[in-house]
Write an enzyme that holds these catalytic residues in place. Structure first.
Site, mmCIF file in Angstrom:
data_model
loop_
_atom_site.group_PDB
_atom_site.id
_atom_site.type_symbol
_atom_site.label_atom_id
_atom_site.label_comp_id
_atom_site.label_asym_id
_atom_site.label_seq_id
_atom_site.Cartn_x
_atom_site.Cartn_y
_atom_site.Cartn_z
ATOM 1 C CB ILE A 116 -17.307 -5.043 -41.043
ATOM 2 C CG1 ILE A 116 -16.925 -6.385 -40.414
ATOM 3 C CG2 ILE A 116 -17.872 -5.239 -42.446
ATOM 4 C CD1 ILE A 116 -18.105 -7.309 -40.152
ATOM 5 C CB ILE B 197 -16.037 -3.828 -47.415
ATOM 6 C CG1 ILE B 197 -17.528 -4.154 -47.564
ATOM 7 C CG2 ILE B 197 -15.211 -5.100 -47.230
ATOM 8 C CD1 ILE B 197 -18.131 -4.949 -46.436
ATOM 9 C CE LYS B 198 -10.693 -0.787 -41.008
ATOM 10 N NZ LYS B 198 -10.437 -0.588 -39.563
ATOM 11 C CB VAL B 199 -9.900 -4.071 -48.703
ATOM 12 C CG1 VAL B 199 -8.893 -4.923 -49.472
ATOM 13 C CG2 VAL B 199 -11.321 -4.572 -48.930
ATOM 14 C CB SER C 217 -15.109 -2.754 -36.266
ATOM 15 O OG SER C 217 -15.389 -3.314 -37.543
#
Length: 327
Positions: free
Chosen positions: A98, A129-131, A38
């Site tokens: 996310i 976790i998207k960074v 996402s």
């Protein structure tokens, strides 16, 4: 795993509540997808265009716009993670991603704080976790990996930033007691949308910059061979009619990799796309292609910088639109 023999996965680049309850489960049962991603733009379209969120929003009337957004997004991510958990337990990916607030892309401390908050609140081992892989994002990634948090390093255009990101991951892994799962999201189609017209004018074959740049970064990742670190090809939907819808999946089938794509793109690939392995591509072929671009007056560093900037702006704009609508 879509192609088990080479460990090639397809993840759905889409999250929406009704979809999760219905079609998503069907795609998993048919062994077509085994993960999901996402981003703020995806959630913007879901939250603002689907009636599935109205009931929950009524209960959040006293919350700030960001608190409302987080409640909606976290609910969906938990749901997706629970649906994917059986795959995760049998080591068939099963991850869902996310993204941290895109406004924190250039703030290491805020990125770390928000990433840990999301990790703890969602509390699913198959969460990523998207960074964004900015300078500050890479510093955050190093710390998050050290803490054993699964990471999706996103908005990777520049091979130099892929190296920088891998350096951060390696440093984090050295100091970690955990063995987190990590993907590097290599953006593909935006190169061709930006450069195809210019290439045509110069008499250079179009539709190859995104593929060969992704192939270059894929080789870098494979060469480093860090544990549980894989290439993920993102931004693989086709805009317009220049290429078949499945183009950026078929052309990037590679061992030990993932392709995350819109649902219609995935369906087109399953029905019509070629399933032959295309990567790795020899370094010499890749280098010759980019040398030709350089000699033709195309400054790839400028292209990398502009695409990263545009990507960050697009995610910030999508996030801001959600905040405005949720006021």
């Amino acid at each position: 795993m879509y192609l088990k023999d080479i460990r090639f996965s397809i993840w759905a680049d889409f999250i929406e509540r009704d979809f999760l309850d219905n079609e998503f489960k069907e795609l998993i049962e048919k062994n077509i997808v085994n993960g999901a991603t996402s981003n703020p733009a995806i959630f913007k379209n879901a939250i603002l265009n689907s009636s599935a969120y109205k009931e929950q929003l009524k209960k959040l009337s006293d919350k700030t716009p960001k608190e409302k957004y987080e409640a909606l997004a976290i609910y969906d991510i938990k749901k997706a993670a629970d649906i994917l958990e059986p795959l995760y337990k049998k080591n068939d990916d099963g991850f869902v991603s996310i993204e941290v607030d895109p406004h924190f892309a250039n703030d290491t401390e805020k990125t770390i704080k928000e990433a840990k908050k999301l990790w703890n609140e969602i509390d699913r081992k198959n969460l990523m976790i998207k960074v964004p892989a900015t300078d500050e994002g890479c510093e955050a990634i190093k710390e998050l990996v050290k803490d054993g948090i699964n990471i999706n390093a996103t908005l990777i255009f520049d091979p130099k930033y892929a190296q920088k990101c891998l350096d951060a991951i390696e440093e984090g892994l050295k100091n970690s007691k955990e063995n987190p799962n990590i993907v590097l999201s290599i953006f593909v189609s935006r190169f061709d949308r930006k450069l195809d017209k210019i290439l045509e004018e110069k008499g250079i074959e179009k539709g190859k910059v995104g593929i060969l740049n992704a192939a270059k970064i894929y080789n870098i990742i494979q060469k480093r061979a860090l544990p549980n670190v894989r290439a993920l090809f993102a931004s693989t939907g086709v805009k317009g009619d220049d290429y078949p819808p499945y183009y950026y999946i078929s052309e990037l089938i590679a061992p030990n990799s993932i392709n995350t794509a819109p649902i219609e793109t995935i369906k087109s690939f399953v029905k019509y796309g070629k399933k032959d392995v295309k990567l790795p591509i020899m370094e010499e072929e890749i280098d010759n292609f980019f040398e030709n671009l350089k000699n033709s007056g195309i400054d790839m560093q400028k292209v990398y910088d502009e695409l990263l900037k545009d990507g960050l702006v697009a995610f910030k704009d999508a996030f801001d639109e959600i905040m405005k609508e949720l006021e």
